[in-house]
Motif scaffolding. Structure first.
Motif, PDB file in Angstrom:
ATOM      1  N   PRO A  63     -20.778  70.865  49.734  1.00  0.00           N
ATOM      2  CA  PRO A  63     -21.398  70.105  48.638  1.00  0.00           C
ATOM      3  C   PRO A  63     -20.977  70.595  47.249  1.00  0.00           C
ATOM      4  O   PRO A  63     -20.855  69.806  46.311  1.00  0.00           O
ATOM      5  CB  PRO A  63     -22.898  70.311  48.843  1.00  0.00           C
ATOM      6  CG  PRO A  63     -23.048  70.745  50.257  1.00  0.00           C
ATOM      7  CD  PRO A  63     -21.775  71.457  50.610  1.00  0.00           C
ATOM      8  N   ARG A  64     -20.735  71.889  47.117  1.00  0.00           N
ATOM      9  CA  ARG A  64     -20.298  72.437  45.840  1.00  0.00           C
ATOM     10  C   ARG A  64     -18.916  71.872  45.492  1.00  0.00           C
ATOM     11  O   ARG A  64     -18.661  71.477  44.354  1.00  0.00           O
ATOM     12  CB  ARG A  64     -20.267  73.964  45.935  1.00  0.00           C
ATOM     13  CG  ARG A  64     -19.929  74.723  44.687  1.00  0.00           C
ATOM     14  CD  ARG A  64     -20.927  74.626  43.560  1.00  0.00           C
ATOM     15  NE  ARG A  64     -22.273  75.022  43.893  1.00  0.00           N
ATOM     16  CZ  ARG A  64     -22.971  75.957  43.259  1.00  0.00           C
ATOM     17  NH1 ARG A  64     -22.436  76.618  42.265  1.00  0.00           N
ATOM     18  NH2 ARG A  64     -24.200  76.209  43.616  1.00  0.00           N
ATOM     19  N   LEU A  65     -18.018  71.813  46.474  1.00  0.00           N
ATOM     20  CA  LEU A  65     -16.682  71.265  46.232  1.00  0.00           C
ATOM     21  C   LEU A  65     -16.746  69.769  45.926  1.00  0.00           C
ATOM     22  O   LEU A  65     -15.995  69.271  45.073  1.00  0.00           O
ATOM     23  CB  LEU A  65     -15.780  71.534  47.433  1.00  0.00           C
ATOM     24  CG  LEU A  65     -15.481  73.010  47.722  1.00  0.00           C
ATOM     25  CD1 LEU A  65     -14.634  73.134  48.974  1.00  0.00           C
ATOM     26  CD2 LEU A  65     -14.815  73.683  46.550  1.00  0.00           C
ATOM     27  N   HIS A  66     -17.641  69.045  46.593  1.00  0.00           N
ATOM     28  CA  HIS A  66     -17.805  67.616  46.286  1.00  0.00           C
ATOM     29  C   HIS A  66     -18.280  67.434  44.847  1.00  0.00           C
ATOM     30  O   HIS A  66     -17.857  66.495  44.156  1.00  0.00           O
ATOM     31  CB  HIS A  66     -18.783  66.961  47.253  1.00  0.00           C
ATOM     32  CG  HIS A  66     -18.167  66.619  48.563  1.00  0.00           C
ATOM     33  ND1 HIS A  66     -18.891  66.554  49.719  1.00  0.00           N
ATOM     34  CD2 HIS A  66     -16.891  66.329  48.921  1.00  0.00           C
ATOM     35  CE1 HIS A  66     -18.098  66.245  50.723  1.00  0.00           C
ATOM     36  NE2 HIS A  66     -16.872  66.115  50.259  1.00  0.00           N
ATOM     37  N   ASP A  67     -19.137  68.330  44.388  1.00  0.00           N
ATOM     38  CA  ASP A  67     -19.594  68.281  43.007  1.00  0.00           C
ATOM     39  C   ASP A  67     -18.427  68.486  42.041  1.00  0.00           C
ATOM     40  O   ASP A  67     -18.318  67.788  41.029  1.00  0.00           O
ATOM     41  CB  ASP A  67     -20.680  69.333  42.777  1.00  0.00           C
ATOM     42  CG  ASP A  67     -21.285  69.240  41.393  1.00  0.00           C
ATOM     43  OD1 ASP A  67     -21.672  68.128  40.985  1.00  0.00           O
ATOM     44  OD2 ASP A  67     -21.390  70.292  40.730  1.00  0.00           O
ATOM     45  N   TYR A  68     -17.549  69.428  42.343  1.00  0.00           N
ATOM     46  CA  TYR A  68     -16.353  69.628  41.505  1.00  0.00           C
ATOM     47  C   TYR A  68     -15.554  68.334  41.435  1.00  0.00           C
ATOM     48  O   TYR A  68     -15.111  67.928  40.362  1.00  0.00           O
ATOM     49  CB  TYR A  68     -15.427  70.716  42.061  1.00  0.00           C
ATOM     50  CG  TYR A  68     -16.005  72.091  42.197  1.00  0.00           C
ATOM     51  CD1 TYR A  68     -17.148  72.498  41.531  1.00  0.00           C
ATOM     52  CD2 TYR A  68     -15.370  73.023  43.015  1.00  0.00           C
ATOM     53  CE1 TYR A  68     -17.652  73.781  41.671  1.00  0.00           C
ATOM     54  CE2 TYR A  68     -15.869  74.302  43.164  1.00  0.00           C
ATOM     55  CZ  TYR A  68     -17.007  74.678  42.503  1.00  0.00           C
ATOM     56  OH  TYR A  68     -17.492  75.936  42.652  1.00  0.00           O
ATOM     57  N   HIS A  69     -15.347  67.717  42.591  1.00  0.00           N
ATOM     58  CA  HIS A  69     -14.565  66.479  42.644  1.00  0.00           C
ATOM     59  C   HIS A  69     -15.237  65.381  41.822  1.00  0.00           C
ATOM     60  O   HIS A  69     -14.566  64.667  41.066  1.00  0.00           O
ATOM     61  CB  HIS A  69     -14.381  66.023  44.096  1.00  0.00           C
ATOM     62  CG  HIS A  69     -13.668  64.718  44.195  1.00  0.00           C
ATOM     63  ND1 HIS A  69     -14.332  63.543  44.413  1.00  0.00           N
ATOM     64  CD2 HIS A  69     -12.352  64.416  44.095  1.00  0.00           C
ATOM     65  CE1 HIS A  69     -13.451  62.554  44.440  1.00  0.00           C
ATOM     66  NE2 HIS A  69     -12.252  63.054  44.247  1.00  0.00           N
ATOM     67  N   ASP A  70     -16.542  65.233  41.962  1.00  0.00           N
ATOM     68  CA  ASP A  70     -17.262  64.198  41.220  1.00  0.00           C
ATOM     69  C   ASP A  70     -17.142  64.395  39.713  1.00  0.00           C
ATOM     70  O   ASP A  70     -17.055  63.419  38.964  1.00  0.00           O
ATOM     71  CB  ASP A  70     -18.741  64.175  41.619  1.00  0.00           C
ATOM     72  CG  ASP A  70     -18.965  63.697  43.041  1.00  0.00           C
ATOM     73  OD1 ASP A  70     -18.035  63.111  43.644  1.00  0.00           O
ATOM     74  OD2 ASP A  70     -20.081  63.922  43.563  1.00  0.00           O
ATOM     75  N   ARG A  71     -17.134  65.656  39.269  1.00  0.00           N
ATOM     76  CA  ARG A  71     -17.013  65.961  37.842  1.00  0.00           C
ATOM     77  C   ARG A  71     -15.555  66.037  37.378  1.00  0.00           C
ATOM     78  O   ARG A  71     -15.300  66.179  36.182  1.00  0.00           O
ATOM     79  CB  ARG A  71     -17.712  67.275  37.520  1.00  0.00           C
ATOM     80  CG  ARG A  71     -19.226  67.174  37.646  1.00  0.00           C
ATOM     81  CD  ARG A  71     -19.914  68.467  37.261  1.00  0.00           C
ATOM     82  NE  ARG A  71     -19.667  69.481  38.296  1.00  0.00           N
ATOM     83  CZ  ARG A  71     -19.447  70.767  38.063  1.00  0.00           C
ATOM     84  NH1 ARG A  71     -19.408  71.220  36.839  1.00  0.00           N
ATOM     85  NH2 ARG A  71     -19.243  71.600  39.054  1.00  0.00           N
ATOM     86  N   LYS A  72     -14.617  66.004  38.331  1.00  0.00           N
ATOM     87  CA  LYS A  72     -13.181  66.132  38.023  1.00  0.00           C
ATOM     88  C   LYS A  72     -12.879  67.450  37.320  1.00  0.00           C
ATOM     89  O   LYS A  72     -12.015  67.540  36.455  1.00  0.00           O
ATOM     90  CB  LYS A  72     -12.675  64.963  37.182  1.00  0.00           C
ATOM     91  CG  LYS A  72     -12.884  63.613  37.812  1.00  0.00           C
ATOM     92  CD  LYS A  72     -11.968  63.387  38.964  1.00  0.00           C
ATOM     93  CE  LYS A  72     -12.039  61.957  39.437  1.00  0.00           C
ATOM     94  NZ  LYS A  72     -12.376  61.827  40.830  1.00  0.00           N
ATOM     95  N   THR A  73     -13.626  68.496  37.691  1.00  0.00           N
ATOM     96  CA  THR A  73     -13.375  69.842  37.192  1.00  0.00           C
ATOM     97  C   THR A  73     -13.210  70.757  38.392  1.00  0.00           C
ATOM     98  O   THR A  73     -13.950  70.637  39.370  1.00  0.00           O
ATOM     99  CB  THR A  73     -14.534  70.356  36.319  1.00  0.00           C
ATOM    100  OG1 THR A  73     -15.739  70.361  37.087  1.00  0.00           O
ATOM    101  CG2 THR A  73     -14.725  69.500  35.082  1.00  0.00           C
ATOM    102  N   TYR A  74     -12.247  71.632  38.318  1.00  0.00           N
ATOM    103  CA  TYR A  74     -11.916  72.506  39.447  1.00  0.00           C
ATOM    104  C   TYR A  74     -11.881  73.945  38.941  1.00  0.00           C
ATOM    105  O   TYR A  74     -10.832  74.466  38.571  1.00  0.00           O
ATOM    106  CB  TYR A  74     -10.574  72.080  40.060  1.00  0.00           C
ATOM    107  CG  TYR A  74     -10.592  70.613  40.430  1.00  0.00           C
ATOM    108  CD1 TYR A  74     -11.179  70.195  41.611  1.00  0.00           C
ATOM    109  CD2 TYR A  74     -10.072  69.646  39.576  1.00  0.00           C
ATOM    110  CE1 TYR A  74     -11.235  68.851  41.951  1.00  0.00           C
ATOM    111  CE2 TYR A  74     -10.114  68.292  39.908  1.00  0.00           C
ATOM    112  CZ  TYR A  74     -10.700  67.904  41.092  1.00  0.00           C
ATOM    113  OH  TYR A  74     -10.760  66.577  41.415  1.00  0.00           O
TER     114      TYR A  74
END
Length: 82
Positions: A63-74
């Motif tokens: 879920p943390r990685l999905h959040d990164y993807h949703d925000r387009k920040t890595y």
């Protein structure tokens, strides 16, 4: 009291990021986050040692990685308690 988890970016290309993940006590494995789709691919996972269950840790990381993807920040690294 929770388990301290982390992710640390090992590689980034225009298409994906590879993150190491684990607990404060041990590295559990690596995942690849595909930037275009948000799909997460398990690259490798260590054998279960005496510590946090790798499935539990992965279930917290996804879920943390999905959040990164949703925000387009890595981010280069992140840590939190689960």
């Amino acid at each position: 009291m929770g388990v301290e988890l982390f992710v640390s970016k090992e590689e980034e290309t225009p298409d994906h990021c590879v993150y190491t993940f684990g607990t404060s006590a041990e590295t559990i494995g690596h995942v690849r986050l595909h930037k275009s789709s948000g799909d997460i691919e398990l690259a490798d996972v260590a054998d279960a040692a005496e510590g946090a269950n790798p499935r539990f840790v992965l279930a917290q990381v996804v879920p943390r990685l999905h959040d990164y993807h949703d925000r387009k920040t890595y981010p280069p690294q992140d840590q939190w308690n689960a």
